[in-house]
Design an enzyme around this catalytic site. Sequence first.
Site, mmCIF file in Angstrom:
data_model
loop_
_atom_site.group_PDB
_atom_site.id
_atom_site.type_symbol
_atom_site.label_atom_id
_atom_site.label_comp_id
_atom_site.label_asym_id
_atom_site.label_seq_id
_atom_site.Cartn_x
_atom_site.Cartn_y
_atom_site.Cartn_z
ATOM 1 N N CYS A 112 -17.954 90.875 -51.641
ATOM 2 C CA CYS A 112 -19.341 92.143 -51.728
ATOM 3 C C CYS A 112 -20.704 91.728 -52.324
ATOM 4 C CB CYS A 112 -19.332 93.338 -51.247
ATOM 5 S SG CYS A 112 -17.780 93.866 -50.364
ATOM 6 N N HIS A 249 -25.207 97.405 -52.805
ATOM 7 C CA HIS A 249 -24.515 97.112 -51.886
ATOM 8 C C HIS A 249 -24.495 98.637 -50.752
ATOM 9 C CE1 HIS A 249 -21.076 96.080 -49.943
ATOM 10 N NE2 HIS A 249 -20.263 96.644 -50.635
ATOM 11 N N ASN A 279 -20.362 98.376 -43.902
ATOM 12 C CA ASN A 279 -20.392 97.587 -45.044
ATOM 13 C C ASN A 279 -20.187 96.140 -44.360
ATOM 14 O OD1 ASN A 279 -19.194 95.985 -47.195
ATOM 15 N ND2 ASN A 279 -17.923 97.482 -48.237
HETATM 16 O O1 UT7 Z 1 -17.079 96.540 -50.637
HETATM 17 C C1 UT7 Z 1 -15.738 97.074 -50.980
HETATM 18 C C2 UT7 Z 1 -15.250 98.244 -49.811
HETATM 19 N N1 UT7 Z 1 -14.269 99.768 -50.473
HETATM 20 C C3 UT7 Z 1 -15.609 100.932 -50.863
HETATM 21 O O2 UT7 Z 1 -16.104 100.658 -50.589
HETATM 22 C C4 UT7 Z 1 -14.157 101.493 -50.584
HETATM 23 C C5 UT7 Z 1 -14.600 102.806 -51.326
HETATM 24 N N2 UT7 Z 1 -14.040 103.703 -50.713
HETATM 25 C C6 UT7 Z 1 -14.083 105.118 -49.674
HETATM 26 O O3 UT7 Z 1 -15.631 105.085 -49.676
HETATM 27 C C7 UT7 Z 1 -13.507 106.125 -49.166
HETATM 28 O O4 UT7 Z 1 -12.694 105.828 -50.451
HETATM 29 C C8 UT7 Z 1 -13.139 106.316 -48.234
HETATM 30 C C9 UT7 Z 1 -14.566 106.108 -47.517
HETATM 31 C C10 UT7 Z 1 -12.307 104.972 -48.279
HETATM 32 C C11 UT7 Z 1 -11.905 106.609 -48.501
HETATM 33 O O5 UT7 Z 1 -12.635 108.217 -48.207
HETATM 34 P P1 UT7 Z 1 -12.538 109.681 -49.144
HETATM 35 O O6 UT7 Z 1 -13.171 110.672 -49.228
HETATM 36 O O7 UT7 Z 1 -11.707 108.862 -50.641
HETATM 37 O O8 UT7 Z 1 -11.154 110.212 -48.077
HETATM 38 P P2 UT7 Z 1 -9.248 110.033 -48.530
HETATM 39 O O9 UT7 Z 1 -9.447 108.477 -48.549
HETATM 40 O O10 UT7 Z 1 -9.967 110.271 -49.483
HETATM 41 O O11 UT7 Z 1 -8.713 110.647 -47.509
HETATM 42 C C12 UT7 Z 1 -8.878 111.804 -46.918
HETATM 43 C C13 UT7 Z 1 -8.442 112.111 -45.789
HETATM 44 C C14 UT7 Z 1 -7.213 111.737 -45.546
HETATM 45 O O12 UT7 Z 1 -5.977 112.959 -44.781
HETATM 46 P P3 UT7 Z 1 -5.709 113.755 -45.829
HETATM 47 O O13 UT7 Z 1 -3.822 113.026 -46.740
HETATM 48 O O14 UT7 Z 1 -6.375 114.283 -46.722
HETATM 49 O O15 UT7 Z 1 -4.604 114.280 -44.461
HETATM 50 C C15 UT7 Z 1 -6.923 110.257 -44.525
HETATM 51 O O16 UT7 Z 1 -6.468 110.478 -43.357
HETATM 52 O O17 UT7 Z 1 -9.424 111.764 -44.949
HETATM 53 C C16 UT7 Z 1 -8.173 110.576 -43.549
HETATM 54 N N3 UT7 Z 1 -8.877 109.786 -43.110
HETATM 55 C C17 UT7 Z 1 -9.776 109.904 -41.831
HETATM 56 N N4 UT7 Z 1 -9.461 111.050 -40.772
HETATM 57 C C18 UT7 Z 1 -10.255 111.142 -39.942
HETATM 58 C C19 UT7 Z 1 -8.685 108.863 -43.923
HETATM 59 N N5 UT7 Z 1 -9.776 108.134 -43.005
HETATM 60 C C20 UT7 Z 1 -10.191 108.916 -42.076
HETATM 61 C C21 UT7 Z 1 -11.039 108.428 -40.548
HETATM 62 N N6 UT7 Z 1 -11.001 109.327 -39.967
HETATM 63 N N7 UT7 Z 1 -11.272 106.794 -40.392
#
Ligand code: UT7
Length: 322
Positions: A112, A249, A279
Amino acid sequence: MIYTKILGTGKYVPKKTLTNNDLKEFVDTNDDWIYSRTGIKERHIVTNEGTLDLAYQTALKAINSANINKNEIDLIIVATVTSDFAFPGVANLLQAKLEIEGIMAFDINAACSGFIYAMQIADKMIKSGSFNNALIIGAETLSRLTDWRDRNTCVLFGDGAGAMIIGKSETNQIIDIITGSKGDEDMLLYYKNADIKDPKINATSKQDHIHMKGNDVFKFATRIMPKTVKSLLQRNKLNVDDINFFVAHQANSRIITKSARDLGIKMDKMFMNIDKYGNTSAASVPIAIDEAIEKGLINRGDLFITVAFGGGLTWAGALIKY
Ligand code: UT7
């Protein structure tokens, strides 16, 4: 002393959109979760186009916006992690499509951060006196590397391309660029190519997909983007208030708002279009810059900073007078 400036910009995204509701067809997710955690409402994805097609369309727009003859371009750099072929590169095929063969053309991969890496390479090559006008592009079709069964990643990415033409200037306008990298030893963000060493493995190997430790990438992003902006400001003896506009970004709206808060930047000076595109990796920064210019948020004479982070792990930032 040779200086450089932005002559023109362009962007292009495929027609097909996937809304958050459309994603419910593949994975257990919902609009509320996606929008509140990422700021994304929809993303564009390719159907029968490849990365080259996106790069070509955005190149035409940038050439038109720069108001130069395509034959004045003597360098093409495409930043991408989704080249249609391992070789030839997108830049080489693009050169043929633009009918400007015979000049230097190559692809780079810094995920990215790739577009700002390309900007630094082109800037230095023009400042060396060896080149005049560079076409630099970030073009990606990440939808082709996505595991559409993995709700942790598939909701995040989109396809698109953005371009910029950089040329010589009498005044110093591409003022400073920082690029950096460190190995991703903890495998926070990767896509593995098929193993070609062992024929038995190769014969049965399947295409990989994007793997990501989202929380760790989030922490890296919110640390490195403010740090890169602060370094640019310090090196150039400027304060946040001296900068008219910021283009980060577009990976997650929460990463952008947290970075802005840490730097003391008001959100009306921070560009955001992730709701429409998701993204788009190396395409995110040039799409955002083009759109900010189009919307009159960056005007000629303004100072702006663009900043990115990505797989690698990589980071990059640029201080530019438009
Ligand atoms: O260009 C570089 C690329 N990457 C990035 O910049 C990614 C950086 N990270 C992020 O943007 C965030 O960490 C995410 C958007 C990927 C995830 O957000 P988060 O607030 O960190 O959520 P999490 O991974 O801690 O997940 C929280 C909950 C989980 O459920 P439990 O375990 O609490 O029951 C996940 O399973 O949300 C759940 N979850 C979803 N629920 C509905 C994860 N993805 C989804 C989804 N829909 N798509």
